[in-house]
Design a protein around this motif. Structure first.
Motif, PDB file in Angstrom:
ATOM      1  N   ARG A   1       0.840  -1.194   0.000  1.00 45.89           N
ATOM      2  CA  ARG A   1       0.000   0.000   0.000  1.00 45.89           C
ATOM      3  C   ARG A   1       0.876   1.245   0.000  1.00 45.89           C
ATOM      4  N   ARG A   2       0.296   2.322  -0.464  1.00 46.23           N
ATOM      5  CA  ARG A   2       0.943   3.633  -0.458  1.00 46.23           C
ATOM      6  C   ARG A   2       0.684   4.289   0.892  1.00 46.23           C
TER       7      ARG A   2
ATOM      8  N   GLU B   1      -4.714  -3.824  -7.193  1.00 50.83           N
ATOM      9  CA  GLU B   1      -5.166  -2.724  -6.343  1.00 50.83           C
ATOM     10  C   GLU B   1      -4.117  -1.629  -6.247  1.00 50.83           C
ATOM     11  N   LEU B   2      -2.866  -2.029  -6.095  1.00 50.32           N
ATOM     12  CA  LEU B   2      -1.789  -1.051  -5.967  1.00 50.32           C
ATOM     13  C   LEU B   2      -1.603  -0.278  -7.269  1.00 50.32           C
TER      14      LEU B   2
ATOM     15  N   GLU C   1      -3.888   0.283  -9.596  1.00 53.34           N
ATOM     16  CA  GLU C   1      -5.018   1.178  -9.790  1.00 53.34           C
ATOM     17  C   GLU C   1      -4.903   2.413  -8.905  1.00 53.34           C
ATOM     18  N   ASP C   2      -4.423   2.239  -7.686  1.00 55.45           N
ATOM     19  CA  ASP C   2      -4.213   3.380  -6.800  1.00 55.45           C
ATOM     20  C   ASP C   2      -3.198   4.341  -7.407  1.00 55.45           C
TER      21      ASP C   2
ATOM     22  N   GLY D   1      -4.578   6.322 -10.293  1.00 52.43           N
ATOM     23  CA  GLY D   1      -5.430   7.416  -9.837  1.00 52.43           C
ATOM     24  C   GLY D   1      -4.624   8.658  -9.496  1.00 52.43           C
ATOM     25  N   VAL D   2      -3.466   8.466  -8.843  1.00 52.21           N
ATOM     26  CA  VAL D   2      -2.595   9.595  -8.508  1.00 52.21           C
ATOM     27  C   VAL D   2      -2.075  10.258  -9.775  1.00 52.21           C
TER      28      VAL D   2
END
Length: 471
Positions: free
Chosen positions: A25-26, A448-449, A451-452, A455-456
């Motif tokens: 995760r970020r 998931e990572l 795609e996150d 988005g950024v």
């Protein structure tokens, strides 16, 4: 001692079967860069010359899967993979285990003095993986530039010719010969000459910038061939050296037909066709090698980066008659094919096979490209900043331009990259004009990572399409 050996892979395993040590995760705990990174930057300034530049101001403490953690505890999404090196992740369990086992036995003997099995196994594996069914030989080195230099040596000796053809926007390394082969002057070549002679540069197929008027791949190849025949002469050319997808030059994917037309001409005229797959190889583009997309079979393939899970290793694999033409002792090097790096390569290749990372690269393309194209439609071609979206597999790029033009916009490119970093996403830029954002995620990155991180990036591009890069 046992080393990972080549086996016929069973059904691909899920990426979920690859364990990770770090949370994927970020997470930002401090400003970027944080205090510990700033302290290291001060120490660095006193010990390391300013010419050895790092793109990011954060210092790494750990990395795993699709995440890099810095010395301040911040976790960044990695969309650079150490420039396409850590395709299997920066600490793939299979690579870690193989390296530890090899180190426990011996770290070095020099293959030119006392050889070992791992080198042979890597050579056997590369003969299987590289395009073509002909008899092959492989010699191992340390870096991509070293592989390219040796490929040129092989081609010159085997053909008895001297001239080498490279292309606009090419990047092949930082040694004297590979600087001559590299197109971009600053920072790679400026004031480092004189360079090696008998290097000739030809126009590349660059679909975005060849669009007005549009030039087909076959036509672009004939343009280059015409110049080669007039300026050099086919009988003087030892080799054509080309990246099937250009890397530092801007992730330029030549138009369909460009590579096969060049390769066919080279074969007809006894010219060695060298594919520089240093950045594009090892599943990065959705095939083991980018050359395979159009069925091109190079005479020589140069490899490095993704070959060994982060350990320094490179290779030249090619037609047996070319490599066997070199006299005994003509190829080698003290560290070439280091046993630890060979163990890492065998483990990394096994991970690529077991988890079908070529298929994963295609899945990354299927996720990323539609999102970027939707964003480009949303922003509109007149507003910018997205001029072109291109790439294959997990080697993807956006070329940023000034609104309503094709004029490169390096300022916005840098601003978008800086904003992504501040939000916890590491992206790299490239291109002859400094206006290309390149996306090179580890092939093991979770959906998931990724795609996150997208988005950024999308939000940064939206904001800078409004501010014109000033924000």
């Amino acid at each position: 001692m046992t080393t990972p050996t080549s086996t016929t892979p069973g059904p691909p395993q899920s990426l979920a079967d690859l364990p990770t040590r770090l949370p994927q995760r970020r997470e930002l705990l401090t400003e970027v860069p944080g205090p510990a990174s700033r302290e290291l930057a001060q120490r660095r300034a006193a010990a390391v010359p300013s010419s050895a530049v790092s793109v990011m101001p954060v210092y790494v403490a750990d990395a795993d899967g699709g995440v890099i953690r810095d010395v301040d505890g911040n976790s960044f999404v990695d969309l650079g993979s150490g420039i396409a090196v850590t395709s299997v992740g920066a600490s793939d369990p299979a690579v870690v285990t193989a390296v530890a086992e090899q180190v426990a036995h011996f770290t070095h003997t020099c293959f030119m003095v006392t050889p070992y099995q791992g080198y042979i196994e890597v050579a056997e594996e590369l003969a299987r993986l590289t395009p073509g069914e002909h008899a092959k030989r492989t010699v191992l080195f340390n870096s991509g530039a070293e592989a390219v230099e040796n490929a040129v040596k092989i081609a010159r000796l085997a053909t008895g010719r001297q001239a080498v053809v490279a292309f606009d926007h090419a990047y092949h390394g930082r040694t004297n010969l590979t600087m001559a082969l590299t197109a971009k002057s600053m920072p790679y070549k400026t004031n480092f000459g004189p360079f090696a002679p008998e290097v000739y540069r030809m126009p590349m197929s660059y679909p975005y910038r060849d669009a007005h008027p549009k030039i087909s791949g076959k036509t672009a190849a004939k343009r280059a061939i015409n110049q080669m025949e007039k300026q050099i002469g086919a009988s003087s050319i030892a080799a054509i050296l080309i990246e099937p997808i250009q890397g530092e030059g801007g992730f330029i994917v030549p138009a369909e037909g460009f590579l096969p037309t060049l390769a066919d001409w080279a074969q007809k005229h006894g010219v060695v066709f060298i594919a520089d797959e240093v950045q594009s190889g090892f599943c990065r583009t959705g095939d083991w090698f980018a050359s395979q997309n159009e069925g091109v079979v190079p005479d020589l393939v140069t490899m490095a980066k993704g070959i060994a899970g982060g350990m320094p290793l490179s290779a030249v694999t090619g037609r047996a008659e070319l490599l066997d033409a070199v006299h005994p002792g003509g190829l080698g090097g003290t560290y070439g094919g280091n046993p630890v790096a060979c163990a890492a390569a065998l483990a990394a290749i096994k991970t690529m096979k077991d988890h079908d990372l070529a298929g994963r690269a295609r899945a990354i393309e299927a996720l990323v490209l539609p999102r970027l194209r939707t964003l480009a439609d949303e922003l509109g071609t007149d507003q910018g900043p997205i001029g072109d979206i291109r790439g294959r597999g997990a080697m993807l790029a956006l070329e940023l331009v000034k609104p309503g033009t094709t004029e490169p916009d390096p300022e916005t490119t840098r601003a978008v990259a800086a904003e992504c970093l501040a939000q916890g996403v590491l992206i790299l830029t490239c291109g002859t004009y400094g206006n290309v954002i390149r996306l090179l995620p580890p092939l093991v990155i979770s959906q998931e990572l990724l795609e996150d991180a997208l988005g950024v990036l999308e939000n940064a591009l939206r904001r800078h399409s409004i501010t014109g890069g000033e924000g």
